[in-house]
Write an enzyme that holds these catalytic residues in place. Structure first.
Site, PDB file in Angstrom:
ATOM      1  N   GLY A  46       0.840  -1.190   0.000  1.00  0.00           N
ATOM      2  CA  GLY A  46       0.000   0.000   0.000  1.00  0.00           C
ATOM      3  C   GLY A  46       0.873   1.236   0.000  1.00  0.00           C
ATOM      4  O   GLY A  46       2.053   1.164   0.361  1.00  0.00           O
ATOM      5  N   GLN A  51       2.812   9.937   1.741  1.00  0.00           N
ATOM      6  CA  GLN A  51       4.167   9.380   1.856  1.00  0.00           C
ATOM      7  C   GLN A  51       5.094   9.851   0.741  1.00  0.00           C
ATOM      8  O   GLN A  51       6.310   9.786   0.882  1.00  0.00           O
ATOM      9  CB  GLN A  51       4.106   7.843   1.839  1.00  0.00           C
ATOM     10  CG  GLN A  51       3.476   7.260   3.082  1.00  0.00           C
ATOM     11  CD  GLN A  51       3.335   5.758   2.966  1.00  0.00           C
ATOM     12  OE1 GLN A  51       2.416   5.253   2.326  1.00  0.00           O
ATOM     13  NE2 GLN A  51       4.259   5.027   3.564  1.00  0.00           N
ATOM     14  N   CYS A  91       5.714  -0.302   7.726  1.00  0.00           N
ATOM     15  CA  CYS A  91       5.406   0.903   6.952  1.00  0.00           C
ATOM     16  C   CYS A  91       6.654   1.317   6.188  1.00  0.00           C
ATOM     17  O   CYS A  91       7.749   1.340   6.759  1.00  0.00           O
ATOM     18  CB  CYS A  91       4.964   2.025   7.896  1.00  0.00           C
ATOM     19  SG  CYS A  91       4.533   3.550   7.029  1.00  0.00           S
ATOM     20  N   LEU A  92       6.465   1.644   4.919  1.00  0.00           N
ATOM     21  CA  LEU A  92       7.603   2.086   4.103  1.00  0.00           C
ATOM     22  C   LEU A  92       8.200   3.386   4.649  1.00  0.00           C
ATOM     23  O   LEU A  92       9.353   3.690   4.368  1.00  0.00           O
ATOM     24  CB  LEU A  92       7.157   2.274   2.647  1.00  0.00           C
ATOM     25  CG  LEU A  92       6.703   0.990   1.943  1.00  0.00           C
ATOM     26  CD1 LEU A  92       6.117   1.304   0.576  1.00  0.00           C
ATOM     27  CD2 LEU A  92       7.858  -0.002   1.825  1.00  0.00           C
ATOM     28  N   HIS A 133      -4.616   1.541   7.416  1.00  0.00           N
ATOM     29  CA  HIS A 133      -3.254   2.080   7.579  1.00  0.00           C
ATOM     30  C   HIS A 133      -3.038   3.270   6.628  1.00  0.00           C
ATOM     31  O   HIS A 133      -2.475   4.291   7.024  1.00  0.00           O
ATOM     32  CB  HIS A 133      -2.270   0.924   7.318  1.00  0.00           C
ATOM     33  CG  HIS A 133      -0.817   1.284   7.289  1.00  0.00           C
ATOM     34  ND1 HIS A 133       0.088   0.818   8.218  1.00  0.00           N
ATOM     35  CD2 HIS A 133      -0.090   2.035   6.416  1.00  0.00           C
ATOM     36  CE1 HIS A 133       1.301   1.281   7.929  1.00  0.00           C
ATOM     37  NE2 HIS A 133       1.220   2.021   6.834  1.00  0.00           N
ATOM     38  N   GLU A 134      -3.503   3.131   5.379  1.00  0.00           N
ATOM     39  CA  GLU A 134      -3.296   4.196   4.383  1.00  0.00           C
ATOM     40  C   GLU A 134      -4.174   5.414   4.682  1.00  0.00           C
ATOM     41  O   GLU A 134      -3.734   6.553   4.511  1.00  0.00           O
ATOM     42  CB  GLU A 134      -3.584   3.685   2.960  1.00  0.00           C
ATOM     43  CG  GLU A 134      -2.812   2.462   2.507  1.00  0.00           C
ATOM     44  CD  GLU A 134      -1.328   2.500   2.771  1.00  0.00           C
ATOM     45  OE1 GLU A 134      -0.752   3.606   2.876  1.00  0.00           O
ATOM     46  OE2 GLU A 134      -0.732   1.428   2.907  1.00  0.00           O
ATOM     47  N   HIS A 137      -2.527   7.504   7.140  1.00  0.00           N
ATOM     48  CA  HIS A 137      -1.500   8.376   6.542  1.00  0.00           C
ATOM     49  C   HIS A 137      -2.125   9.677   6.043  1.00  0.00           C
ATOM     50  O   HIS A 137      -1.565  10.759   6.223  1.00  0.00           O
ATOM     51  CB  HIS A 137      -0.818   7.687   5.358  1.00  0.00           C
ATOM     52  CG  HIS A 137       0.321   6.770   5.705  1.00  0.00           C
ATOM     53  ND1 HIS A 137       1.426   7.184   6.413  1.00  0.00           N
ATOM     54  CD2 HIS A 137       0.544   5.465   5.409  1.00  0.00           C
ATOM     55  CE1 HIS A 137       2.278   6.161   6.541  1.00  0.00           C
ATOM     56  NE2 HIS A 137       1.755   5.097   5.950  1.00  0.00           N
TER      57      HIS A 137
END
Ligand code: GNR
Ligand code: NI
Length: 172
Positions: A46, A51, A91-92, A133-134, A137
């Site tokens: 994702g 991000q 998480c990236l 999660h997204e 963000h």
């Protein structure tokens, strides 16, 4: 096509609250393509526009094993949440750390697709976790916010230290 730079915790830009997308146009579709390229290269399941330092309400997901189910959600809204699931999240923007987080197990979400058409979708398990999660963000929230202050600080310090070593290595 272009691979984009992913912001990393504790970059304050990750705390920006994204604003709604007003037009689903070719420029937005080009951004979506670049985000998929960036996510698949990472690799991740994702990616939120936040991000890559674009503070618009847009996220992408693909939880398939073979990168065959790309979904872009524009202006996503969770309509219903059900049940509880605890899973290890990464998480990236917080590279190398995985911690247990509690989420809704099942969600119903409304969004615009890449053609600007309103859609509704049900998701459960990993896909539901990833979408939540997204959306976090897009609201300036990270999975480390669900951890204790001590854990979050330990992760922040380690990432900052790693980054100092990285920039030192570049100038050698
Ligand atoms: O690649 C990712 N894996 C992941 C695993 C468990 C829960 C959430 C995620 S999302 C993450 C990519 C990312 O950071 N998206 O914002
Ligand atoms: Ni993330």
């Amino acid at each position: 096509m272009a691979k984009l730079t992913i912001l990393e915790f504790p970059d304050p830009r990750l705390r920006t609250k994204a604003t709604p997308v007003s037009a689903v146009d070719d420029r937005l579709r080009a951004l979506i393509r670049d985000m998929f390229e960036t996510m698949y290269a990472a690799p991740g399941i994702g990616l939120a526009a936040t991000q890559v330092n674009v503070h618009k309400r847009l996220l992408i997901v693909d939880v398939s094993a073979d990168k065959s189910e790309p979904i872009a959600l524009i202006n996503p809204e969770i309509l219903e949440k059900d049940g509880v699931i605890v899973s290890d999240e990464g998480c990236l923007s917080v590279p190398g750390y995985y911690e247990e987080v509690e989420r809704a197990e099942h969600i119903r979400v409304r969004f615009l697709d890449r053609d600007g058409v309103a859609q509704e979708m049900e998701a459960e398990g990993l896909l539901a976790v990833c979408i939540q999660h997204e959306i976090d963000h897009l609201d300036g929230k990270l999975f480390v916010d669900y951890l204790s202050e001590a854990k979050r600080q330990r992760i922040r310090r380690k990432l900052q230290k790693e980054r100092r070593h990285q920039s030192a290595a570049v100038v050698m």
